[in-house]
Design an enzyme around this catalytic site. Structure first.
Site, PDB file in Angstrom:
ATOM      1  NE  ARG A  16      -2.635  -1.222   3.124  1.00 20.26           N
ATOM      2  CZ  ARG A  16      -2.494  -2.416   4.440  1.00 20.26           C
ATOM      3  NH1 ARG A  16      -3.443  -3.098   3.510  1.00 20.26           N
ATOM      4  NH2 ARG A  16      -2.451  -2.302   5.672  1.00 20.26           N
ATOM      5  CG  ASP A  74     -15.405  -3.973  -0.515  1.00 26.16           C
ATOM      6  OD1 ASP A  74     -14.137  -4.187  -0.817  1.00 26.16           O
ATOM      7  OD2 ASP A  74     -16.715  -4.926   0.007  1.00 26.16           O
ATOM      8  CB  SER A  75     -19.255  -6.705  -2.661  1.00 21.61           C
ATOM      9  OG  SER A  75     -18.958  -7.412  -2.120  1.00 21.61           O
ATOM     10  CB  CYS A 135      -4.421 -13.682   0.731  1.00 20.85           C
ATOM     11  SG  CYS A 135      -6.033 -13.447   0.276  1.00 20.85           S
TER      12      CYS A 135
END
Length: 381
Positions: free
Chosen positions: A202, A238-239, A325
């Site tokens: 990040r 995002d959901s 991931c």
């Protein structure tokens, strides 16, 4: 009392893998605890043991010890010592202090968030040691929280709960990460509250500049916040409406512009493609599509689809920051998937950087499950 394993179990431990499953355990005590592991008369390891769990043996030391519990806690001391300099340098930062098998502490994760610590223990033998663990963590923080709500605890026959081990635990902590700050919900957030394994990746985003950036699977806006320092427009997708609400709060905390979109990532990327949208940089940080080996084929298709869509949305010279991931999607498969996505998009991609999880999430070569995060920075040519 001791644990006896068969030849296959012995081979795993002799190769320094830390796990032996129930099928390879010949005999052992009736109750969970810390015990020596033998193959016949040969000592192999000290291990956390739980006869109720399919993952029955978790080794943490490959030589005998007079006090097995003290030997395990010494591993914790060594893990903390490795992070000491970072904590002194960035007391308001976020770091993983104990990375389970990566630190020879199977089933124990300890995360530090700006002066507060969250513990998550998913192996039965840790439960009796929690007071000792808290005592060793107290000098490092204002509070220590046991966030024992992970479903993996049920597989160990352990109760689910969240409670303080020491100090006054706030609802949220503020973490300084590079040039941005973000809020961590210590008691209700996912995992231990945040995803520290992507910290260095990040911060890397702070070095890029451009007009438009897209952060897909953004959760609380981690990548988007860093991108907003250098891009005129950043869209976080995002959901989860709740996650996006946190992203917006984090953006206000930093005085940064951040547009949020609640949508299914796959559908939204297709909509952007149909609309002819283009971006300078896109981050893809999806959840683990492959929870187990049986999910790998389906997960591979999902990873390829989302990367294919992102590649088509990038301008020439644009950057794709793509992550996975899923442990079962190995690094080799990850780059094979990216290659196929680029080929199907009819675009050439150049590898700018091959990265992974942060230094505070150590990888044991002999225990490949500790290497799970892949992160590729790719340029569209």
């Amino acid at each position: 009392m001791r644990i006896l394993v068969n030849e296959r179990g012995a081979e795993r431990l002799l190769s320094r893998h830390l796990w032996v499953f129930r099928r390879d355990v010949l005999s052992g005590p009736d109750e969970p605890g810390l015990f020596p592991v033998y193959w016949g008369k040969r000592f192999l390891a000290l291990a956390l043991y739980n006869p109720q769990s399919d993952l029955t043996v978790r080794a943490y030391r490959f030589r005998p010890a007079h006090d097995p519990a003290q030997a395990l806690l010494e591993n914790l001391e060594r893990a903390l010592l490795r992070r000491q300099e970072a904590l002194e340098r960035e007391p308001q930062g976020g770091f993983r202090l104990a990375h389970a098998e990566g630190d020879f502490l199977p089933g124990l994760v300890v995360d530090y968030y700006g002066g507060h610590i969250v513990v998550q223990a998913t192996a039965h033998a840790w439960e009796a040691l929690l007071p000792e663990v808290a005592a060793r963590l107290r000098p490092l923080a204002q509070s220590v929280l046991a966030k024992h709500d992970a479903k993996a605890r049920a597989l160990e026959g352990l109760p689910l709960y969240v409670r303080p081990l020491w100090g006054q635990v706030p609802e949220r902590a503020v973490v300084q990460e590079g040039r941005v700050r973000y809020l961590v919900d210590l008691q209700e957030g996912q995992k231990t509250g945040a995803y520290l394994d992507q910290r260095d990746n990040r911060i890397l985003m702070e070095g890029y500049r451009g007009e438009r950036a897209l952060d897909v699977f953004s959760y609380a806006g981690g990548f988007g916040l860093h991108l907003a320092l250098g891009f005129r427009e950043v869209v976080s997708v995002d959901s989860s409406a709740e996650a996006l609400k946190r992203a917006e709060e984090n953006a206000r905390l930093n005085g940064l512009p951040l547009k949020t979109v609640e949508a299914n990532a796959f559908d939204y990327l297709r909509e952007l493609e149909r609309a002819g949208e283009r971006f300078d940089l896109i981050v893809l940080d999806p959840p683990a599509f492959a929870k187990g080996r049986k999910d790998l084929e389906r997960a591979y298709r999902a990873y390829k689809e989302v990367n294919l869509r992102a590649i088509k949305l990038l301008k020439e010279g644009g950057l794709l920051a793509s992550a996975s991931c899923s442990h079962h999607l190995t690094e080799a498969l990850f780059y094979q998937m990216l290659t196929e996505a680029a080929q199907d998009a009819h675009r050439a991609l150049r590898v700018v950087e091959r990265r992974g999880q942060g230094w505070d999430h150590p990888i044991l070569l002999t225990h490949p499950e500790t290497h799970y995060l892949k992160f590729a920075l790719l340029e569209v040519l």
